[in-house]
Design a protein around this motif. Structure first.
Motif, short mmCIF file in Angstrom:
data_model
loop_
_atom_site.label_atom_id
_atom_site.label_comp_id
_atom_site.label_asym_id
_atom_site.label_seq_id
_atom_site.Cartn_x
_atom_site.Cartn_y
_atom_site.Cartn_z
N TYR A 180 0.84 -1.20 0.00
CA TYR A 180 0.00 0.00 0.00
C TYR A 180 0.88 1.25 0.00
N CYS A 202 2.80 1.79 -3.32
CA CYS A 202 1.94 2.31 -4.39
C CYS A 202 1.72 3.82 -4.22
N TYR A 203 1.44 4.23 -3.00
CA TYR A 203 1.18 5.64 -2.74
C TYR A 203 2.41 6.49 -3.03
N CYS A 227 -3.97 2.73 -5.52
CA CYS A 227 -4.01 3.05 -4.09
C CYS A 227 -5.44 3.14 -3.59
N CYS A 246 -5.16 9.37 -0.69
CA CYS A 246 -5.20 9.03 -2.11
C CYS A 246 -6.31 9.79 -2.83
#
Length: 268
Positions: free
Chosen positions: A193, A196-197, A219, A235
């Motif tokens: 997580y 990805c962010y 995300c 996000c």
């Protein structure tokens, strides 16, 4: 203190970590450390007095609870940007050989914590600004691929914070990183997580808006499935900043996610 179940405390810490509840983690690490210290001191007293030592019914040797309490405290300090405190915690679990009567299992656990200390010290040093260590860290990740996911996340965070170009490093590990989404264990999913962010933020900084939008959508879907509201909102804010450049397909993906918050399906 002896009536506590340290394995339940470990589970509480792992859960608090996944939900980034740093205050709860700090409090709980103190409880776990106090438990381990109390038991160890009692064992040493009994040994000195030649009294029988009580055998506790725990899943792991006592050294694990010492190491894990320092490990998790160090992670909290790192996440809060308290790098000196994080280093001090790392040094505490880097060398656990001071404990007596470790036994084979205990020695093996102490070695595992020594390895984790090496990996985590790289992270703390790089995030604190020692970006000259990136080349050595990349070699470490090549030699220890199990650290690659949190390692690339660290590299991305440093790149965003210190304005670094890490395209070359990302390319070096492109083949391995393509499989990150296949992880199923909770720790790696949590790291994914974050990866990805930060990858979305990195692409945004490099003006690669289509890539930034794609990773932002990933995300949003990941954080929505995990129920992690705070990260979902981050996000969401990132998507709104990039919305003007979103394709019809990306807008549709976004709307599909938002629709899941409605208690009913809209009538067409």
């Amino acid at each position: 203190m002896k009536s506590l179940n340290p394995d339940i405390i470990v589970e509480m810490l792992e859960l608090a970590y996944r939900f980034e509840d740093w205050d709860k983690m700090l409090n709980t690490t103190g409880i776990l450390y106090s438990y381990a210290q109390c038991i160890y001191e009692e064992r040493q007293y009994c040994k000195a007095k030649k009294l029988p030592v009580q055998i506790l019914d725990t899943e792991r040797p006592l050294v694990y609870y010492f190491g894990f309490s320092h490990l998790m405290r160090g992670i909290v300090c790192q996440k809060q940007g308290k790098y000196e405190e994080a280093r001090n915690s790392i040094f505490c679990y880097a060398e656990l050989g001071w404990m007596e009567d470790l036994g084979e299992d205990g020695i093996e656990i102490a070695e595992e914590f020594r390895y984790l200390a090496r990996a985590n010290l790289y992270i703390v040093e790089i995030l604190s600004g020692k970006t000259e260590l990136l080349e050595g860290y990349a070699r470490f990740l090549q030699e220890n691929p199990e650290e690659l996911l949190p390692g690339l996340d660290t590299i991305l965070q440093a790149a965003i914070q210190y304005g670094l170009d890490v395209d070359g490093l990302l390319h070096t590990f492109a083949e391995q990183s393509a499989g990150f989404g296949d992880y199923e264990d909770a720790d790696n999913i949590s790291h994914y997580y974050s990866y990805c962010y930060h990858l979305a933020l990195y692409h945004k900084r490099e003006d690669r808006v289509p890539e930034a939008l794609d990773w932002t959508m990933n995300c949003l879907e990941l954080f929505h499935r995990s129920g992690h509201d705070r990260n979902f909102k981050k996000c969401l804010a990132l998507f709104e900043l990039l919305r003007v450049a979103a394709t019809d397909e990306q807008i549709q993906r976004y709307q599909n996610i938002m629709m899941q918050f409605l208690p009913f399906s809209p009538v067409h």
